[in-house]
Design a protein around this motif. Structure first.
Motif, short mmCIF file in Angstrom:
data_model
loop_
_atom_site.label_atom_id
_atom_site.label_comp_id
_atom_site.label_asym_id
_atom_site.label_seq_id
_atom_site.Cartn_x
_atom_site.Cartn_y
_atom_site.Cartn_z
N ARG A 40 11.53 6.24 -20.21
CA ARG A 40 10.33 6.95 -20.65
C ARG A 40 10.18 8.18 -19.76
NH1 ARG A 40 4.71 4.57 -21.33
NH2 ARG A 40 4.56 6.74 -22.00
N ASP A 41 9.80 9.30 -20.36
CA ASP A 41 9.72 10.54 -19.57
C ASP A 41 8.75 10.40 -18.39
OD1 ASP A 41 7.38 10.56 -21.05
OD2 ASP A 41 7.61 12.63 -21.75
N ASP A 42 7.68 9.63 -18.57
CA ASP A 42 6.69 9.45 -17.49
C ASP A 42 7.31 8.85 -16.23
OD1 ASP A 42 5.71 9.16 -20.20
OD2 ASP A 42 3.71 8.95 -19.32
N GLU A 54 5.17 16.79 -17.10
CA GLU A 54 5.27 15.45 -16.47
C GLU A 54 5.63 15.57 -14.99
OE1 GLU A 54 4.31 12.59 -17.38
OE2 GLU A 54 3.97 12.98 -19.50
ZN ZN Z 1 5.57 10.02 -21.86
#
Ligand code: ZN
Ligand code: ATP
Length: 285
Positions: A51-53, A73
Motif C-alpha cells: 500500500r502506498d501509505d 504520501e
Molecule cells: Zn494509500
C-alpha cells in the motif's frame, strides 16, 4: 549477487505506471497474479507490492531500499528517507474545498472551521505557518463526502480534474501544493546497493529526458542553413551533413514534442524539405 529492493503500489493509480517505468528501463517484471513480491528477470531487482501509505516506513526501516509513491504520501508520513528523483507521472494537487454555495473570502475563511482530510500533518503545518486556527478531522478515505454528512465544513484532499468535487457539491477554494510520483530511498544503502541504484537512476533519467522529445531530420539548400539552425536548438547544436547534391544539406536535431507543429511550419517557410519527425525512446545527456 546483492539485489536492490523496490517498493511500488500494489494496486491503485501508481501501480501500472510504476511497472511501465521499470519496463521503459529495460527491466522485465513478471507479476501476473500480483504476489507480495517478485524478482526482475534481467536486473538484480526485487519488487515489493505494498500500500502506498506504508512505503515511507518500509523504506525508512530498510525493508525496501527504494520506493515509488506520491510526494503527498512522502510529505504526510514525515519518515526519514531521501527523495531521489521525481518521476513525472501521478500529478495531482492538494486543495482546500468548500460547499459550492459558500462565499470564499480567502484563507481567513477557514478560521475556526472543521476540515476533513487524510493528510492531517500537511494541513496542520500549512495553517500553523499561516497562523490560522482550524479543527482537523482525520479520515482514512471518502473525504469528499464529509461536508455533505455534516462531519466537516470543508475538506482538504487530492484533486486532479475536480470532477469528484463537483459531484459532491464542492468547489476548490485554494490549491495548497502540487504533487507527483517520486522515487525515495533509504538513507543507509550499502555500497553495492548504491551502485545498483545509480544504474537504475541512469536509465530513469534517460527515459525522462527522451519523453516528449522528437528527432527531426530535414533537407535544406545551403544558403538557408543559418535560418533553420536558429529554429532548431538541438542538444548542443544541430548536425549538418552534406547531401550528394553539393548545394543541399541534411540537418538533424531534437525538439520538444509540444513545439512540434509551430516549428514545422516555420521550417517549411524557411525552405526546409523532406522533413522527418521521429519519436525518441531514450536520451543520454
Ligand atoms: Zn494509500
Ligand atoms: P493504497 O491502497 O495503495 O493506499 P490509495 O487509495 O491511497 O491506495 P490511489 O488513489 O491509488 O491511492 O492514489 C495513489 C496516488 O496517486 C496518490 O497518493 C496521489 O499521489 C496520486 N494521484 C494522482 N491523481 C490522483 C487522483 N485524482 N486522486 C487520487 N490520487 C491521485
Amino acid at each position: 549477487m546483492e539485489k536492490i529492493k523496490i517498493a511500488i503500489q500494489k494496486s491503485g493509480r501508481l501501480s501500472e505506471k510504476s511497472l511501465d517505468l521499470l519496463s521503459e528501463c529495460g527491466i522485465n517484471v513478471s507479476n501476473g497474479n500480483r504476489r507480495l513480491k517478485t524478482e526482475a528477470r534481467n536486473f538484480p531487482l526485487e519488487i515489493l507490492f505494498l500500500r502506498d501509505d506504508d512505503i515511507p516506513q518500509y523504506v525508512e526501516q530498510g525493508v525496501a531500499d527504494i520506493g515509488i509513491l506520491g510526494q503527498n504520501e512522502m510529505w504526510e508520513k514525515e519518515k526519514d528517507v531521501t527523495e531521489i528523483e521525481r518521476l513525472g507521472f501521478g500529478s495531482c494537487r492538494l486543495s482546500l474545498a468548500i460547499p459550492k454555495d459558500e462565499v470564499y473570502t480567502g484563507l481567513a475563511y477557514f478560521g475556526g472551521k472543521r476540515i476533513a482530510t487524510s493528510y492531517p500533518r500537511i494541513l496542520k503545518k500549512f495553517f500553523r505557518e499561516k497562523e490560522i486556527d482550524v479543527k482537523i478531522e482525520e479520515l482514512g478515505g471518502s473525504v469528499e463526502i464529509a461536508t455533505g454528512i455534516g462531519l466537516a465544513d470543508a475538506i482538504f484532499d487530492i484533486v486532479s480534474t475536480g470532477s469528484t468535487l463537483i459531484m459532491n457539491g464542492l468547489k476548490e477554494a485554494e490549491a495548497i501544493v502540487k504533487s507527483e510520483a517520486t522515487l525515495i530511498g533509504n538513507k543507509n544503502l550499502s555500497a553495492a546497493k548504491t551502485e545498483l541504484l545509480e544504474r537504475l537512476l541512469f536509465r530513469i533519467k534517460a527515459y525522462k529526458n527522451g519523453r516528449g522529445k522528437k528527432y527531426v531530420l530535414l533537407n535544406a539548400p545551403n544558403e538557408v542553413i543559418p535560418d533553420i539552425v536558429r529554429l532548431l536548438p538541438g542538444m548542443r547544436s544541430p548536425s549538418i551533413l552534406p547531401l550528394a547534391d553539393g548545394r543541399w544539406s541534411s540537418i538533424h536535431s531534437v525538439i520538444n514534442g509540444d513545439d512540434f507543429w509551430e516549428i514545422i511550419d516555420e521550417l517549411k517557410h524557411a525552405g526546409a524539405e523532406g522533413i522527418l519527425v521521429i519519436p525518441i525512446e531514450k536520451m543520454i545527456l
